[in-house]
Design an enzyme around this catalytic site. Structure first.
Site, PDB file in Angstrom:
ATOM      1  N   ASP A  78       0.825  -1.216   0.000  1.00  0.00           N
ATOM      2  CA  ASP A  78       0.000   0.000   0.000  1.00  0.00           C
ATOM      3  C   ASP A  78       0.861   1.268   0.000  1.00  0.00           C
ATOM      4  OD1 ASP A  78       1.059  -0.098   2.528  1.00  0.00           O
ATOM      5  OD2 ASP A  78      -0.865  -0.117   3.591  1.00  0.00           O
ATOM      6  N   GLU A 117       1.557   3.963   7.561  1.00  0.00           N
ATOM      7  CA  GLU A 117       0.477   3.512   6.687  1.00  0.00           C
ATOM      8  C   GLU A 117      -0.199   4.705   5.998  1.00  0.00           C
ATOM      9  OE1 GLU A 117       0.125   0.583   5.857  1.00  0.00           O
ATOM     10  OE2 GLU A 117      -0.195  -0.862   7.465  1.00  0.00           O
TER      11      GLU A 117
END
Ligand code: GLP
Length: 236
Positions: free
Chosen positions: A136, A143
């Site tokens: 990702d 994140e």
């Protein structure tokens, strides 16, 4: 950004290891920012080979690792401390007291994170940071989010990250859902950065990180703003 397309994972590992070896030779007391995951394993093998050949001396090297799962003890086979010992530290003459990995068992994580950043500052910052990239676009465990987080912090792992890392655990349920990660400041203030990525599944996210907008939705895209980044990619 210097982007190198390697022919194979072996070549990728050799190129990255040569950059790190050059750093250690130039500055024997370098502070290395180290990463885990499958991508850097080949680099560590190459560095061990160079050490065994008498080409490298780690005795003055210091290291700080990017991240650690919350709740895993250093002896846990999937902890990143264990990974570093098994894949590098146990095989070279680094002084383990000069190696730091975030403490997954810290009782007061906020205090730990603050102290980790202070420690990095106190040893003069990171000379060379090794990075992988998550599917990702995460680096360390930073994140995708609405904003970048500067300091070391506790990150809640994306479902896709849990999925990607489940291969290392007996079951998906065993994958910790949170981790302590160095923030973007620790990474971006490293003097030099080497990011390695291999496999066709990393191609799209890497392309976006290199050519797309700088956005916290693809954390690795922030590297576009760094002065000295080498990205080494191998599709195989
Ligand atoms: C984990 C680590 C990252 C690493 C990523 C990619 O999420 N926290 O630092 O870059 O995995 O791992 P791999 O190289 O195994 O694809």
């Amino acid at each position: 950004m210097n982007v190198i397309i390697a022919e194979s994972y072996d070549e990728l590992s050799k190129i990255a290891a040569n950059i790190i070896a050059g750093q250690i030779k130039e500055k024997p007391d370098s502070v290395l920012g180290l990463a885990t995951g499958s991508s850097p394993v080949g680099i560590y093998k190459e560095l061990i080979a160079k050490y065994n050949a008498g080409e490298l001396d780690f005795s003055k090297v210091q290291s700080v690792n990017l991240d650690e799962y919350v709740g895993l003890a250093p002896e846990h086979e999937q902890s990143y401390r264990y990974f570093m010992n098994v894949n590098l530290f146990d095989h070279v003459n680094i002084d383990k007291s000069n190696t730091r990995v975030p403490d997954g068992l810290a009782a007061d994580t906020d205090a730990f994170c603050k102290a980790y950043d202070e420690y990095i500052d106190s040893i003069g910052g990171i000379d060379l940071q090794v990075l992988g990239i998550g599917p990702d676009g995460h680096i360390g465990f930073n994140e995708p989010d609405d904003h970048f987080t500067a300091g070391t912090h506790v990150a809640v792992l994306e479902e896709s990250t849990v999925d990607a890392n489940a291969r290392f655990f007996e079951s998906r349920n065993d994958v910790p859902k949170t981790a302590i990660t160095m923030g973007m400041k620790g990474i971006m203030t490293a003097k030099k950065i080497v990011l390695v990525a291999n496999g066709a599944n990393k191609k799209d996210v890497l392309f976006k990180a290199i050519n797309g907008d700088v956005t916290p939705r693809i954390p690795a895209s922030l590297l576009q703003l760094h002065r000295d980044v080498t990205i080494i990619f191998s599709e195989k």
